[in-house]
Write an enzyme that holds these catalytic residues in place. Structure first.
Site, short mmCIF file in Angstrom:
data_model
loop_
_atom_site.label_atom_id
_atom_site.label_comp_id
_atom_site.label_asym_id
_atom_site.label_seq_id
_atom_site.Cartn_x
_atom_site.Cartn_y
_atom_site.Cartn_z
N ASN A 1 35.91 -53.28 27.96
CA ASN A 1 35.00 -52.19 28.33
C ASN A 1 34.85 -52.22 29.83
OD1 ASN A 1 33.00 -52.51 25.35
ND2 ASN A 1 34.54 -50.99 25.82
N TYR A 22 42.96 -56.35 9.35
CA TYR A 22 41.50 -56.28 9.28
C TYR A 22 40.96 -57.67 8.96
CZ TYR A 22 36.77 -54.98 8.01
OH TYR A 22 35.41 -54.90 7.94
N ARG A 71 33.07 -51.15 32.21
CA ARG A 71 31.76 -50.61 32.64
C ARG A 71 30.70 -51.65 32.31
NH1 ARG A 71 29.66 -49.83 27.59
NH2 ARG A 71 31.16 -49.32 25.99
N HIS A 90 31.72 -60.98 16.36
CA HIS A 90 32.07 -60.22 17.56
C HIS A 90 31.50 -60.99 18.75
CE1 HIS A 90 32.32 -56.33 19.99
NE2 HIS A 90 31.63 -57.15 20.76
N GLU A 130 39.39 -55.55 22.96
CA GLU A 130 39.50 -54.50 23.98
C GLU A 130 38.68 -54.87 25.21
OE1 GLU A 130 37.59 -50.77 23.43
OE2 GLU A 130 36.04 -51.56 22.13
N LYS A 145 43.94 -48.47 24.65
CA LYS A 145 43.75 -49.78 24.03
C LYS A 145 45.07 -50.46 23.70
CE LYS A 145 39.27 -48.87 21.88
NZ LYS A 145 38.48 -49.19 20.69
#
Ligand code: ADP
Length: 439
Positions: free
Chosen positions: A289, A202, A291, A208, A287, A116
């Protein structure tokens, strides 16, 4: 072209891949552990091979057995599904070394994006906004402290090889930093055999938002819009939707075109997702993914594209068959993850139906859910011409859904979807905690 494909996975995603294989005229070979011999994916496949004992290490994570099964059954390709070995670069490389096609990105791409820290650096170089933090791995508590002071508390300690929310710790003040590093490092070392950590500011209650992408491996990349996965509990997604109700058309356009640019730079092959956090003003790369994701159906519902088929086409070097101009995002789609709260036997099963309702599951009456694997037993997905219609349809479908004998989270999902917070469309990743606290 592929004639026979082995699905190195189980349950819902295996069933999902079998369905696309059928439509493409590809024979599907299922694998199963000793605990899964009665699983629906075994019944639906053209043939099935037992690959080991119940524990995942002996079966679904057993690279050697999986590849041997593919070779012995005359397969020419392997689909890894989600979870298990789906982002394991060594597995992808071993599949290719055995002369088989891996349905996913090139092994080098998976390895690269799996770090990452490296992925974040590349995203930054491609001009994507990233969350402020350590510019790379943090070696020790002292280095962490200087980064934390620079960006200001709270910060989040994350594992470079992380996934599934493991190896993450929120730190609210200086006194907790050293112990959080120790715990996160230990957790990451145990789960990923890599204790490398990095640090980020944070963000409080961000959204998201993630972009679904497809690439042909030759530099052509198309996006299917974005998904919102802010309804999560302890970093686990529970409800997803597309499009996101919380971003403006300008942000959406910027986020999607930036994402395409990054994937073009990688000559990305197959399906992938870029995850972002959005603080109401700015969005930040989190990040990649490498897949297909659990929540891919909401993008299929609004775009009309079968993502698994596109993934298979990309892997064999075929053109995607469409370009960005052919993609129109229509209406609104919502997915509820139906999780088993404990193992058990399904005594009665009646999935919902009707217009624009989709159930991706591996349940059937009499099926005994084994205790060894993921808790998710079904995904309920709906589409509506508007978000309001999708919400009403989801509530109707949740009411229709009957799963007897097994304790599942249908009631929780009804609470979420009927809550004013969810319905308002204005919520971040902390909203679910609030909803579940309300009586
Ligand atoms: P994993 O791969 O383990 O799922 P992610 O990096 O995708 O980890 O993060 C999972 C979730 O953790 C995100 O959806 C978000 O809710 C939360 N998260 C991660 N990084 C941050 C951050 N910097 N600020 C706030 N929340 C974060």
């Amino acid at each position: 072209m592929i004639h026979r494909l082995l699905i190195a996975n189980r349950g819902e995603i295996a069933v999902r891949v079998i369905r696309s294989c059928r439509e493409l005229g590809i024979e599907a070979v299922a694998v199963y552990s000793e605990a899964d011999k009665d699983s629906l994916h075994v019944r639906m496949a053209d043939r099935a091979v037992c690959i080991g004992q119940a524990d995942s290490k002996s079966s679904y994570l057993n690279k050697r057995n999986l590849i041997a099964a593919a070779v012995a059954s005359g397969c020419d390709a392997v689909h890894p599904g989600v979870g298990f070995l789906s982002e394991n670069a060594d597995f992808a490389a071993d599949v290719e070394k055995a002369g088989l096609i891996f349905i996913g990105p090139r092994p080098e791409t998976i390895a690269f994006l799996g770090d990452k820290v490296a992925a974040k650096r590349t995203a930054q170089e491609a001009g994507l906004p990233v969350i402020p933090g350590s510019e790379g791995a943090v070696e020790d508590a002292e280095a962490a402290l200087s980064f934390a002071r620079k960006v200001g508390f709270p910060v989040i300690v994350k594992a470079a090889s992380g996934g599934g929310g493991k190896g993450m710790r929120i730190v609210r003040d200086e006194s907790q930093l050293a112990s959080a590093m120790k715990i996160a490092g230990h957790e990451a070392e145990t789960a990923f055999s890599d204790g490398t950590l990095y640090l980020e500011k944070y963000l409080e209650n961000p959204r998201h938002v993630e972009v679904q992408l497809l690439g042909d491996g030759k530099g052509n990349v198309v996006h299917l819009g974005e998904r919102d996965c802010s309804m999560q509990l302890r970093h686990q997604k529970l409800v997803e939707e597309s499009p996101s109700p919380g971003i403006s058309p300008a942000i959406r356009e910027d986020m999607c075109s930036n994402s395409v640019r990054l994937f073009e730079k990688l000559s990305y092959r197959g399906a992938g997702t870029i995850e972002f956090l959005f603080d109401g003003e700015n969005y930040y790369f989190m990040e990649v993914n490498a897949r297909v994701q659990v929540e891919h159906p909401v993008s299929e519902m609004v775009s009309g594209v079968d993502i698994i088929k596109a993934q298979i086409r990309g892997a064999v070097g075929e053109e995607l068959g469409f370009n960005q101009r052919d993609i129109t995002i229509k209406g609104s789609s919502i997915e509820c993850r139906i999780n088993a709260l404990a193992p058990g036997t399904v005594s009665y099963y009646l999935p919902p139906g009707g217009v624009s309702v989709r159930v991706d599951s591996f349940l059937y009456p009499g099926y005994k859910v084994p205790p060894y694997y993921d808790a998710m037993v079904a995904k309920l997905i709906v589409h509506g011409s508007t978000r309001r219609e999708a919400i009403n349809r989801m509530l109707r479908a949740l009411d229709e859904f009957v799963i007897d004998g097994l304790s599942v989270n249908l009631a929780t999902q009804k609470r979420i979807v009927s809550s004013p917070i969810f319905q308002s469309g204005r919520f971040g990743t902390s909203a679910l905690e609030t909803i579940l606290k309300e009586v």
